[in-house]
Design an enzyme around this catalytic site. Structure first.
Site, PDB file in Angstrom:
ATOM      1  N   HIS A 217       0.821  -1.214   0.000  1.00  0.00           N
ATOM      2  CA  HIS A 217       0.000   0.000   0.000  1.00  0.00           C
ATOM      3  C   HIS A 217       0.857   1.267   0.000  1.00  0.00           C
ATOM      4  O   HIS A 217       1.887   1.331   0.664  1.00  0.00           O
ATOM      5  CB  HIS A 217      -0.897   0.001   1.228  1.00  0.00           C
ATOM      6  CG  HIS A 217      -0.156   0.191   2.513  1.00  0.00           C
ATOM      7  ND1 HIS A 217       0.079   1.433   3.055  1.00  0.00           N
ATOM      8  CD2 HIS A 217       0.401  -0.696   3.357  1.00  0.00           C
ATOM      9  CE1 HIS A 217       0.747   1.289   4.186  1.00  0.00           C
ATOM     10  NE2 HIS A 217       0.962   0.013   4.393  1.00  0.00           N
ATOM     11  N   ASP A 218       0.402   2.261  -0.728  1.00  0.00           N
ATOM     12  CA  ASP A 218       0.989   3.606  -0.732  1.00  0.00           C
ATOM     13  C   ASP A 218       2.415   3.633  -1.285  1.00  0.00           C
ATOM     14  O   ASP A 218       3.126   4.620  -1.106  1.00  0.00           O
ATOM     15  CB  ASP A 218       0.961   4.215   0.685  1.00  0.00           C
ATOM     16  CG  ASP A 218      -0.459   4.491   1.146  1.00  0.00           C
ATOM     17  OD1 ASP A 218      -1.079   5.404   0.589  1.00  0.00           O
ATOM     18  OD2 ASP A 218      -0.962   3.768   2.021  1.00  0.00           O
TER      19      ASP A 218
END
Lengths: 311, 311, 311
Positions: A217-218
């Site tokens: 994620h991210d």
């Protein structure tokens, strides 16, 4: 994640049923690695209080009402900042439950080929001239450019692996973000690309990724990178343009890999690496240094034998 | 695997068309790592005869009629114990052929969200408040608790990787067991969880597992463990409560990992590890010991150079 | 890849709108590792000109009109041999766009069990007595023998990871080849088997493969091999009969692994290995040699301490 309008900290305090201090408005929220001015962020450990308060974030959810509040910022005070942050994600980006194999709200460009058995979630955007192979899953929150290839059984937008450890369970942080695949990105079969927590996981234009690669994620990946099969990249990693990762490389959370770096197969990256060099081993170091160590290890058994004989 | 009633060894001998010795009844069957009293087990190599005969098993399928039979036990005598054991699995747990995307015989709890494109096999049980993402495959023999999350394209109940090598082929051991996911377990996208051979592969309450993790047959995982992406766990492994495995760790068949152990990324575990410690490397050892080795390796090339100069 | 008839080099030059030299006919085309007499091959770097010209190939697409042409061969001259080769793949093996979950043109043998949610592409051939589990994807170009098992969400025939780096993008080589799985092959859940570029990726009779294994394009695997979970094999690898690879092993492009070799878990293979031996580590060497190095590394920190004290 940006909101449709700015929210006064007093409004947010009312939503969370908690106290606040300071005066400010927030128009978005983000994970600490990705905050921009106007954002809400959270912290629940004194070790990170200053990092959060001094970050770009404008509003900090915190479990201590005695901290000094920087000029122009505000705090929301609660015993459980993680849970409060989770409540805001749920409010501003509620989970979208899919009911169709291909959502009618999805926008799919012209000449884009969606093969049988593909799942496309609510409000997904896919550009022109893409090819989506059988069994690929594209969850809501995904924005896909032009000429993108997504191979079979790849998953775009799986949930962030992000938890708060409680006494008797792991409390999951909701994933309100998404995934951006820019133009000409190619994703191999059975890859998993996690969505951002409140922001986007992003893969830059022209980057090509082989089968069974994991991207957390991210994570932000630059343009024209090449990742071989079974590479694993944790969350919140920054990979600059033109980076090559060979098979089965692993990269730890939060690391930055500089422009044009090459990482040889099976290496493990436990900290940031400068661009323009070739790395190898675990922990990954410059390859020529590592080769020298390996050569010396190869002669070590004989040296030790020799030392024993001399004694 | 427990039977609906006890079977006398004479009945079993008739089913297998083989001889027997001793007098006993069996009410189940299991792999040697998982046997309990009343079980049938098999062995076909003298090296393991005593292990099988002295195990908790009550009936042993064996290719030697001269062994001494412990009190209260019996043996079934055949040239091919593996094949005989396979016949019994097939008899007591015949393969269930699915004909529907979601079996009408599956029991799915209330508020459980099954998204499009999910496969659910015959007699699968799923509790309340679960979320099953698009493309997940849950094969027959799976029992899933409450509040469980199974992400896209994960496979619950793939076949055990267990073969007998023959002259011209590998003879597969049938998989008659299943998978238990207790309450609050979370399984990442594209994970593969093999079913047990005759028993259950089990994942304890509150354990959370990231994407692309492999878990072998008959492995038991405790409560509140956390496994990062691309971890590979072989069959018949025992992982106690609260164990953390970071990315790309591998664990060999039959090992036990003690309560609360932490294994750093890319480590390879080739034997059992005590709980409460942090491990690293391949073969994994206590991290501080390994770091010391790594530090010494880093200076080794210069030391060797020095030694050469002195000569 | 063989054509339906021989093509004169003048015809090919017309198709590619380019010049040619020499006189020859081609009846097929292939990647340099897999060429046979009658084939077209391409080269675009002086370093590889001689390799291509002296290979079994009969026609060479090349970006230099001054090379000496071996007797009986011909060259096609273009600034962009890669793009020209790609054009020929597209002409001789155009991409087959699937429109059905199970193509009506697929031939599926008797007693073969195709479970719900399986995708089978155009002209796929599957033998008798196979079992294809839910979610498996078998793309066009696949030829599957008898008694083959393909587990859930495995992908047979994903695209070759093969690119030419351009200024602003990676130009993909089209995959016009396929995959052959011989009799009694077993493929684990979530495996990815890339198709050949112009030829077949081939897995020999009786070879069994655990979950999440990656096999690259044009790789040839012998009979009765056994690969554990999460093994990654690059493209154009040759694995002879009876090879065992334990979990998470990686093999680099173009390597040959000799008959009966055993490679221990997590090893990385960066060059060809002789058969009949056991290997370990990265780069993989004979295990007993590697164990000796590991033992010496274990005592190194104390030796270094000792050396310091003596100074």
């Amino acid at each position: 994640m940006k909101f449709s309008r700015p929210y006064d900290v007093s409004e947010l305090a009312e939503m969370l049923n908690c106290d606040f201090k300071g005066a400010a408005k927030a128009d978005g929220m983000n994970e600490i690695h990705r905050v921009v001015p106007g954002d809400i962020v959270f912290t629940d450990h004194p070790k990170y209080f200053q990092k959060a308060l001094r970050s770009e974030a404008t509003v900090v959810i915190i479990n201590d009402d005695s901290v000094e509040i920087p000029e122009g910022k505000a705090i929301l005070i609660t015993d459980e900042p993680f849970t409060a942050f989770n409540k805001l994600i749920d409010f501003f980006s509620p989970m979208q439950v899919p009911s169709e194999q291909i959502a009618t709200s999805a926008r799919i460009g012209k000449n884009t080929l969606v093969m049988p058995g593909v799942f496309i979630g609510n409000d997904v955007e896919i550009g022109d001239d893409c090819r989506i192979y059988p069994g690929a899953v594209i969850l809501s929150g995904s924005k896909i450019g032009n000429r993108v290839i997504i191979q079979s059984n790849a998953i775009i937008g799986s949930l962030a692996f992000y938890y708060k450890k409680r006494e008797s369970r792991f409390e999951r942080l909701f994933s309100g973000g998404g995934v951006i695949l820019e133009d000409d990105v190619e994703i191999g079969a059975a890859c998993t690309i996690d969505r951002g927590v409140t922001d986007f996981t992003r893969i830059g234009a022209g980057t090509v990724i082989d089968n069974q690669v994991q991207i957390g994620h991210d994570t932000h990946i630059g343009k024209m990178c090449l990742f071989a099969s079974q590479v694993g990249i944790a969350g919140c990693v920054n990979i600059e343009d033109g980076v090559t990762l060979w098979g089965q490389v692993g990269i730890t959370s939060g690391a930055t890999i500089g422009k044009g770096a090459v990482v040889l197969a099976q290496s493990g990256i436990s900290k940031s690496l400068e661009g323009g060099k070739t790395y190898f081993g675990y922990p990954a170091e410059e390859a020529r240094k590592k080769y020298r160590e390996m050569a010396s290890l190869r002669v070590l058994p004989d040296i030790i034998e020799q030392l024993k004989l001399e004694e």
